[in-house]
Scaffold this active site. Structure first.
Site, PDB file in Angstrom:
ATOM      1  N   SER A  28       0.893  -1.246  -0.044  1.00  0.00           N
ATOM      2  CA  SER A  28       0.145  -0.003  -0.091  1.00  0.00           C
ATOM      3  C   SER A  28       0.896   1.310  -0.015  1.00  0.00           C
ATOM      4  CB  SER A  28      -0.832   0.144   1.252  1.00  0.00           C
ATOM      5  OG  SER A  28      -1.539  -1.206   1.462  1.00  0.00           O
ATOM      6  N   ARG A  32       1.684   4.599  -3.100  1.00  0.00           N
ATOM      7  CA  ARG A  32       1.625   5.863  -2.510  1.00  0.00           C
ATOM      8  C   ARG A  32       2.892   6.611  -2.845  1.00  0.00           C
ATOM      9  NH1 ARG A  32      -1.984   2.982  -0.494  1.00  0.00           N
ATOM     10  NH2 ARG A  32      -4.191   3.786   0.270  1.00  0.00           N
ATOM     11  N   SER A 173     -13.703   2.315   3.423  1.00  0.00           N
ATOM     12  CA  SER A 173     -12.545   2.051   2.341  1.00  0.00           C
ATOM     13  C   SER A 173     -11.617   3.109   2.268  1.00  0.00           C
ATOM     14  CB  SER A 173     -13.434   2.072   0.979  1.00  0.00           C
ATOM     15  OG  SER A 173     -12.582   1.965  -0.184  1.00  0.00           O
ATOM     16  N   GLN A 175      -9.381   2.994   0.033  1.00  0.00           N
ATOM     17  CA  GLN A 175      -8.959   3.294  -1.504  1.00  0.00           C
ATOM     18  C   GLN A 175      -9.922   4.452  -2.061  1.00  0.00           C
ATOM     19  OE1 GLN A 175      -8.927  -0.285  -3.969  1.00  0.00           O
ATOM     20  NE2 GLN A 175      -7.083  -0.965  -2.755  1.00  0.00           N
ATOM     21  N   ASP A 326      -5.874  -9.842   7.772  1.00  0.00           N
ATOM     22  CA  ASP A 326      -5.207 -10.771   6.899  1.00  0.00           C
ATOM     23  C   ASP A 326      -4.039 -11.766   7.861  1.00  0.00           C
ATOM     24  OD1 ASP A 326      -6.000  -9.978   4.457  1.00  0.00           O
ATOM     25  OD2 ASP A 326      -4.899  -8.395   4.267  1.00  0.00           O
ATOM     26  N   LYS A 353     -12.268 -14.176   1.544  1.00  0.00           N
ATOM     27  CA  LYS A 353     -11.071 -13.667   1.066  1.00  0.00           C
ATOM     28  C   LYS A 353     -10.672 -14.445  -0.100  1.00  0.00           C
ATOM     29  CE  LYS A 353      -9.762 -10.450   3.946  1.00  0.00           C
ATOM     30  NZ  LYS A 353      -9.225  -9.118   3.561  1.00  0.00           N
ATOM     31  N   ARG A 357     -11.124 -18.480   4.380  1.00  0.00           N
ATOM     32  CA  ARG A 357     -10.166 -18.964   5.214  1.00  0.00           C
ATOM     33  C   ARG A 357     -10.443 -19.546   6.806  1.00  0.00           C
ATOM     34  NH1 ARG A 357      -6.538 -13.498   3.815  1.00  0.00           N
ATOM     35  NH2 ARG A 357      -5.721 -14.386   2.027  1.00  0.00           N
ATOM     36  N   ARG A 402      -1.766 -16.967   1.980  1.00  0.00           N
ATOM     37  CA  ARG A 402      -1.645 -16.734   3.400  1.00  0.00           C
ATOM     38  C   ARG A 402      -1.919 -18.256   4.054  1.00  0.00           C
ATOM     39  NH1 ARG A 402      -0.662 -11.699   4.129  1.00  0.00           N
ATOM     40  NH2 ARG A 402      -1.524  -9.990   2.593  1.00  0.00           N
TER      41      ARG A 402
END
Length: 442
Positions: A28, A32, A173, A175, A326, A353, A357, A402
Site C-alpha cells: 500500500s 503511494r 474504504s 481506497q 489478513d 477472502k 479462510r 496466506r
C-alpha cells in the site's frame, strides 16, 4: 488455458530462528510513494520499495504521464516529479494489470487534471466494479465511460478545475477515501472526506511527509474528517518503505513457537491500523520487543525482536479484527500451540477472502493434529501448550498464499513436518519467503 500445476512442498522443523532478517516493503505504501514522488518537483529517493507486478503497474503509469523513474545500482528508486497539475495526458492506455489499488488511486489523482485517460486491466481486475470511486469523482466534475457494471476498461475525462466536495464514505474504504484526497490535490478550495469508521491512513500520513497540509478532525457525530485545501505544492523527500507487517507476522509467529528462537525482524511498519497481530501475540504472552522506534515518511517503524515464548489462549476482541484481518490464519497456528483455549469470533469477512479462510484453516490445522472447532463467524482452538503438532498432509491450501505460509509455519513447529498441496501461490505474494525462512533457520 493451461492447467495449473501443483507444486507440493513439505516444511519440516529446522531448529531455532535467529539473526536478523528484513521482509519486503509494504505494498500500500509502495504505490503511494511512487505516485506522490511523481507529483513533487525535484528528486525523491525511495528505498525498500516492494517490487511486485502491482507496484510496477503504478511506476509505468506515472512514467507515461511524464515522471522520470529509475532504479540505481544500490537498489534505491529515484523519481523526478513534475509537480501537482504537471502530469501529461497519457498517449496510450494505462495498463493496470491486477492492481485495484493502482486503478482506484490513479482515477482519483487524474480526476482533477484536464485530460482524458483510459484504464485497462487483466480479466480479474476487469471483473471488479469501480462504482464506489466513480460516484465521488463524478461529483467533483470528472466524466466516466465504463463497461456495464462500472467495470474496466474505463475512459475518464478529468475536470479542470474540479469542484471541491464534502464526501461522507458510505462504506469504510481506504481506497475510496484516498481517491478523493488525491483528486483534492489539484482542486481549488477545500475538499473534505468524512469516515464514520476509521480506515488505513497511509495516504494522510504520506501526504504530510511530502509537505501537504492535511487537516484531521471530527464532525458533530464523532466521525473522523480529513480536509485538504488545493491546489497543493508537494516537496520531494527521502523515504524508506516500511516492511509489510503482514509478511513480518509469519516470521514472528515462527520465532515465538520454535524453542531457542531469538530473531530480529528489521524495519517493520507498525501503523496502528495494521499492527493488531503483534498486540494479540503480546496478550498471549509472546515476547515481542520494539527496538529503534522511529518515523519514516509519516509511518511508525521499529525493529522487532521476537523470542520463543510459552503462549496462552485468549479471547480475541472482535474490535481488533480490522487491524489484523489478513493475519488470522497465522494467528490460528499460534493458538494451536498455546496453552488453553483461543476464541476468535466476528470474522465472517474471512469467508470471502482468496479462499474461505475459516473453513480452510480449520481443515488444515485439524489434519496436522490441532483441536479446532469451526463456527459460522470464527474458530475455537484448544492449544497443545507447546507440544509440537504431529504434522502430516499434504493439506489443501485452496491456492491461498496466506494459508500456504501459515501452514509452513505450522510445519516448523511439528514433529513430522507439514506438507502443503501447492507452494506456487507463495511466490506470487512473497517471492523471497522460502529463502528468508532458510536464512532465519541457518
Amino acid at each position: 488455458m493451461s492447467a495449473h500445476r501443483f507444486s507440493t512442498h513439505r516444511f519440516a522443523p529446522q531448529g531455532p530462528l535467529t539473526g536478523r532478517i528484513r521482509v519486503p516493503g509494504d505494498k500500500s505504501i509502495s504505490h503511494r510513494a511512487l505516485m506522490f514522488a511523481s507529483l513533487a518537483i525535484g528528486e525523491t529517493r525511495i528505498d525498500g520499495l516492494l517490487e511486485g507486478e502491482d507496484v510496477h503497474a503504478t511506476a509505468r503509469a506515472m512514467q507515461q504521464m511524464g515522471a522520470q523513474i529509475e532504479k540505481d545500482e544500490s537498489g534505491c528508486w529515484r523519481v523526478h516529479g513534475v509537480g501537482v497539475g504537471g502530469l501529461l495526458e497519457p498517449e496510450a492506455q494505462l495498463e493496470m494489470g491486477n492492481s485495484g489499488t493502482s486503478t482506484r488511486l490513479l482515477m482519483g489523482l487524474l480526476a482533477s487534471h484536464g485530460f482524458q485517460a483510459s484504464f485497462t486491466g487483466d480479466a480479474s481486475l476487469s471483473a471488479r466494479p469501480m462504482a464506489r470511486v466513480i460516484a465521488p469523482l463524478s461529483q467533483m466534475g470528472a466524466g466516466f465511460t465504463a463497461r456495464a457494471g462500472d467495470r474496466l476498461p474505463i475512459l475518464m475525462e478529468g475536470a479542470h478545475p474540479a469542484v471541491p466536495i464534502t464526501y461522507r464514505l458510505p462504506v469504510a474504504s481506504a481506497q475510496v477515501k484516498s481517491a478523493v484526497l488525491l483528486a483534492a490535490l489539484n482542486t481549488p478550495g477545500i475538499t473534505t472526506v468524512i469516515e464514520p469508521v476509521p480506515t488505513r491512513d497511509h495516504t494522510e500520513r504520506m501526504l504530510s511527509a511530502f509537505g501537504v497540509d492535511v487537516a484531521i478532525g471530527e464532525d458533530g457525530d464523532g466521525a473522523r474528517t480529513i480536509a485538504i485545501r488545493g491546489p497543493c505544492d508537494m516537496t520531494p523527500c527521502t523515504l524508506t518503505v516500511p516492511g509489510d507487517p503482514s509478511s513480518a507476522a509469519f516470521f514472528a509467529v515462527a520465532a515465538l513457537l520454535v524453542p531457542g528462537s531469538d530473531l530480529v525482524i528489521e524495519n517493520v511498519g507498525l501503523n496502528p491500523t495494521r499492527d493488531g497481530i503483534f498486540r494479540v501475540l503480546r496478550a498471549m504472552g509472546g515476547s515481542i520487543e520494539e527496538l529503534e522506534c522511529r518515523e519514516v515518511g509519516g509511518e511508525p517503524v521499529a525493529d522487532l525482536r521476537v523470542r520463543h515464548s510459552a503462549l496462552r489462549g485468549v479471547e480475541i476482541d472482535p474490535a481488533i479484527a480490522p487491524s489484523m484481518i489478513d493475519e488470522f490464519p497465522v494467528l490460528f497456528v499460534a493458538a494451536a500451540l498455546a496453552e488453553g483455549r483461543t476464541v476468535a469470533a466476528g470474522l465472517e469477512e474471512l469467508r470471502v477472502k482468496e479462499s474461505d479462510r475459516l473453513a480452510t484453516m480449520a481443515a488444515a490445522l485439524s489434519a496436522v493434529g490441532a483441536k479446532v472447532e469451526e463456527h459460522a463467524d470464527g474458530l475455537v482452538i484448544d492449544g497443545t501448550a507447546g507440544t509440537p503438532l504431529a504434522g502430516g498432509g499434504p493439506v489443501a491450501t485452496r491456492l491461498d498464499h496466506r494459508i500456504a505460509m501459515s501452514m509452513a509455519v505450522a510445519g516448523l513447529a511439528s514433529t513430522a513436518g507439514v506438507a502443503i498441496d501447492d507452494a506456487a501461490p507463495i511466490a506470487t505474494s512473497f517471492p523471497g519467503f522460502l529463502e528468508l525462512l532458510t536464512e532465519a533457520t541457518r
